[in-house]
Scaffold this motif. Structure first.
Motif, PDB file in Angstrom:
ATOM      1  N   LEU A 129       0.927  -1.116   0.181  1.00  0.00           N
ATOM      2  CA  LEU A 129       0.073  -0.014  -0.072  1.00  0.00           C
ATOM      3  C   LEU A 129       1.045   1.168  -0.022  1.00  0.00           C
ATOM      4  N   LEU A 130       1.821   1.454   0.878  1.00  0.00           N
ATOM      5  CA  LEU A 130       2.718   2.347   0.756  1.00  0.00           C
ATOM      6  C   LEU A 130       3.757   2.572  -0.474  1.00  0.00           C
ATOM      7  N   LEU A 131       3.952   1.424  -1.201  1.00  0.00           N
ATOM      8  CA  LEU A 131       4.562   1.453  -2.513  1.00  0.00           C
ATOM      9  C   LEU A 131       3.634   2.092  -3.591  1.00  0.00           C
ATOM     10  N   THR A 132       2.253   1.989  -3.295  1.00  0.00           N
ATOM     11  CA  THR A 132       1.323   2.282  -4.180  1.00  0.00           C
ATOM     12  C   THR A 132       1.043   4.088  -3.926  1.00  0.00           C
ATOM     13  N   PHE A 155      11.212   7.315   2.297  1.00  0.00           N
ATOM     14  CA  PHE A 155       9.722   6.701   2.296  1.00  0.00           C
ATOM     15  C   PHE A 155       9.569   5.482   1.395  1.00  0.00           C
ATOM     16  N   LEU A 156      10.376   5.559   0.422  1.00  0.00           N
ATOM     17  CA  LEU A 156      10.815   4.223  -0.374  1.00  0.00           C
ATOM     18  C   LEU A 156      11.200   3.164   0.439  1.00  0.00           C
ATOM     19  N   GLY A 157      12.368   3.683   1.272  1.00  0.00           N
ATOM     20  CA  GLY A 157      12.894   2.537   2.133  1.00  0.00           C
ATOM     21  C   GLY A 157      11.976   2.127   3.259  1.00  0.00           C
ATOM     22  N   PHE A 158      10.939   2.819   3.672  1.00  0.00           N
ATOM     23  CA  PHE A 158      10.163   2.411   4.831  1.00  0.00           C
ATOM     24  C   PHE A 158       9.103   1.327   4.234  1.00  0.00           C
ATOM     25  N   SER A 159       8.736   1.537   2.869  1.00  0.00           N
ATOM     26  CA  SER A 159       7.873   0.803   2.200  1.00  0.00           C
ATOM     27  C   SER A 159       8.632  -0.742   1.992  1.00  0.00           C
ATOM     28  N   LEU A 160       9.968  -0.593   1.549  1.00  0.00           N
ATOM     29  CA  LEU A 160      10.534  -1.886   1.362  1.00  0.00           C
ATOM     30  C   LEU A 160      10.819  -2.580   2.800  1.00  0.00           C
ATOM     31  N   TRP A 221       2.406   2.595 -12.819  1.00  0.00           N
ATOM     32  CA  TRP A 221       2.896   2.261 -11.530  1.00  0.00           C
ATOM     33  C   TRP A 221       1.840   2.048 -10.407  1.00  0.00           C
ATOM     34  N   GLY A 222       0.952   2.906 -10.425  1.00  0.00           N
ATOM     35  CA  GLY A 222      -0.048   3.279  -9.640  1.00  0.00           C
ATOM     36  C   GLY A 222      -0.710   2.057  -9.535  1.00  0.00           C
ATOM     37  N   TRP A 223      -1.355   1.519 -10.493  1.00  0.00           N
ATOM     38  CA  TRP A 223      -1.977   0.241 -10.583  1.00  0.00           C
ATOM     39  C   TRP A 223      -0.998  -0.818 -10.657  1.00  0.00           C
ATOM     40  N   GLY A 224       0.203  -0.575 -11.165  1.00  0.00           N
ATOM     41  CA  GLY A 224       1.154  -1.817 -10.852  1.00  0.00           C
ATOM     42  C   GLY A 224       1.385  -2.275  -9.486  1.00  0.00           C
ATOM     43  N   PHE A 225       1.349  -0.902  -8.474  1.00  0.00           N
ATOM     44  CA  PHE A 225       1.650  -1.444  -7.055  1.00  0.00           C
ATOM     45  C   PHE A 225       0.090  -1.598  -6.459  1.00  0.00           C
ATOM     46  N   GLY A 226      -0.900  -1.033  -7.037  1.00  0.00           N
ATOM     47  CA  GLY A 226      -2.184  -1.134  -6.495  1.00  0.00           C
ATOM     48  C   GLY A 226      -2.664  -2.733  -6.584  1.00  0.00           C
TER      49      GLY A 226
END
Length: 572
Positions: A129-132, A155-160, A221-226
């Motif tokens: 969800l955070l990646l999205t 932010f990317l790092g926390f998602s990962l 990428w929005g849908w790609g992660f959603g």
């Protein structure tokens, strides 16, 4: 083997249990065991496994749908270099695998395997969800040609990190939860389970590397992660509706502290001569209903010093003063079982280093330069979907191997598994060498064409040239990966199965870190005054083919090491 059988050791433990005044507790424990076993009669088997494998399909679909295209996301959206993107992929993979040690400890000591998988699955939902969010909020990604800011990378790092912890929690416990659904003495059904476990992984990998990658490349990428976020939620739902059918083992207690106690006690009593085996301390520990007594073995005898009884070890009432001065034979044998696997895990770590560097995004970079049209049509295969050939090979081969090949070989060899686990592991390593050689040959052809036709994009060379090496790699994984995990499961007692899964993934995590180190060495020392290094961003100016040949040479050395180690390995 020692002088006492497992049954005799159990009887000795029961006798000491009575002498210590704990007979009443033992009788109560026996009644509890009968009650637990009665509850488990209608649980487990394929009824429980089907939901676990269903969750694995969805989970692997999410993992590979993200992982195979992260290299494009990092390079195109976060403006990383090719080598930086490849090293980031290895860092994520390595850290995910090392996180399995934490999850195994939590599962064994506190949560149990099922609850650990459930918590990790919720973490997977949060991470995706955070990646999205990172993909759809413009301020969270850098402008074109600019490096990402510290805030954006944080932010990317926390998602990962959420995804890494989720993967670390699911990997060692999900497979063990499935194996718990069967009796550990049923070798045929256990092997079949492991085959179908990996089959489900590769079905998910195939779907993730095709459908999800297509969404990422063509819709955004929005849908790609959603979509992975929604799939992660579906995985949680599948896992939860299977609760009435699972055979759920309670936490059997962490072995981590016991290992430390054995080492400390053995060092403390290292100068005391070893007594006869029958005089070693067997203690008053009652075995869990799902666990087994380990018989004494005559290797790594230094650790047996931890079980030497002295008067100073007990107080005036006959109670043990400290577990750091005296340990049971059971604890000693558990540590021996783990240390005995050390050479096999070392080989797996080195092999993973090579395979991680082979697949660390370079297939995707190769595919991006090639003709990706499918049989002359207008449809173009997404570059990251090239890995589907590995998954497709496994999906086709695994049912054939389990239902046709193994029964035929079983009739000839008499082994319930057809061939031994070490033989399967060795053949898988050999196939990985073959895959590396083919990778070098294909890249030589691709590079030659690119230098001859530098202005043609894409190159007049079909992406299907990459298929043979990926298919061989799929066969290699089908033999090597399954045999490795089943071997660890077979060589360890029930209370160490989650730890065994963690060690399997941890060896791969360390292999990924070594892969980063090898990449840096090649990147640094293959660069000359008049040419780019082997791993140049422009593949036609580099020598990726030389890199693949180097990996093939290293894999040959590791294969020879494996043959020597397996020759002298002492199985349980």
């Amino acid at each position: 083997m020692g002088n006492l059988s497992c049954d005799e050791e159990a009887a000795t433990a029961a006798y000491e249990l009575k002498d210590s005044g704990r007979l009443q507790h033992s009788q109560h424990s026996d009644s509890c065991k009968k009650e637990i076993l009665a509850q488990d009669i209608n649980r487990g088997g394929w009824k429980g496994v089907s939901f676990i494998l269903g969750n694995e399909v969805v989970d692997r679909m999410v993992n590979d749908g993200l992982h195979v295209n992260f290299v494009s996301y990092f390079k195109d959206v976060y403006n990383m270099t090719q080598v930086s993107a490849a090293m980031s992929i290895l860092l994520i993979s390595g850290t995910s695998n090392l996180a399995t040690l934490i999850a195994a400890y939590a599962a064994d000591a506190y949560l149990g395997k099922f609850l650990t998988v459930l918590v990790a699955s919720f973490l997977k939902v949060m991470g995706t969800l955070l990646l999205t969010v990172s993909a759809v909020v413009p301020s969270l990604t850098p402008p074109d040609a600019f490096p990402a800011s510290i805030g954006q990378l944080s932010f990317l790092g926390f998602s990962l990190c959420c995804i890494i912890l989720a993967v670390g929690g699911i990997r060692p416990c999900s497979y063990a939860l499935g194996a718990d659904q069967y009796n550990h003495t049923d070798k045929i059904r256990t092997q079949s389970y492991f085959n179908w476990y990996f089959f489900s992984l590769y079905v998910g990998s195939l779907l993730g590397s095709t459908l999800l990658v297509y969404v990422q490349d063509n819709i955004g990428w929005g849908w790609g992660f959603g979509v992975p976020t929604m799939l992660a939620g579906l995985g949680v739902f599948i896992l939860m509706i299977g609760i009435p059918f699972y055979k759920i083992l309670p936490p059997l207690g962490s072995t981590y502290a016991g290992f430390f106690q054995v080492i400390v006690a053995a060092i403390h009593k290292r100068k005391i001569p070893l007594p006869p085996e029958s005089d070693l301390y067997r203690g008053v520990e009652a075995m869990d209903v799902y666990n087994v007594h380990l018989c004494h073995t005559d290797h790594l005898t230094f650790l047996d010093h931890a079980a030497i009884k002295t008067e100073k070890d007990f107080d005036e009432y006959g109670h043990l003063r400290s577990s750091f001065r005296l340990c049971t034979v059971q604890k000693v044998e558990e540590l021996k079982a783990l240390l005995n696997l050390g050479p096999i895990l070392l080989i797996d770590m080195l092999i993973t280093m090579v395979l991680a560097d082979q697949s660390g995004g370079f297939y995707v970079f190769q595919a991006r330069t090639m003709d990706r049209s499918m049989f002359g049509s207008s449809f173009k295969i997404p570059a990251a979907s090239i890995i589907m050939f590995t998954a497709l090979t496994h999906v086709i081969w695994m049912p054939l191997y389990d239902r046709v090949v193994v029964p035929i070989i079983r009739r000839k060899t008499g082994d319930p598994r057809g061939i031994t686990l070490l033989q399967r592991l060795g053949f898988g390593i050999f196939l990985s060498i073959l895959a590396l050689v083919v990778s070098g040959l294909v890249e030589t052809k691709r590079r030659t064409l690119a230098r001859r036709e530098p202005h043609i994009t894409p190159l007049p060379m079909s992406i299907f040239w990459l298929a043979p090496e990926l298919c061989i790699k799929g066969l290699s994984d089908a033999f090597r990966a399954i045999a490795q995990l089943e071997f660890l499961h077979n060589q360890l007692p029930a209370n160490m199965h989650a730890l065994g899964g963690a060690m399997y993934w941890c060896s791969k995590g360390l292999g990924h870190y070594l892969g980063i180190f090898l990449l840096q060495l090649v990147h640094k020392y293959t660069k000359g005054d008049n040419h780019e290094d082997w791993l140049a961003d422009d593949l036609s100016q580099g020598h990726l083919n030389y890199f693949f040949y180097l990996l093939a040479f290293l894999q040959c050395l590791f294969f020879i090491m494996f043959l020597v180690i397996s020759r002298y390995y002492r199985q349980k």
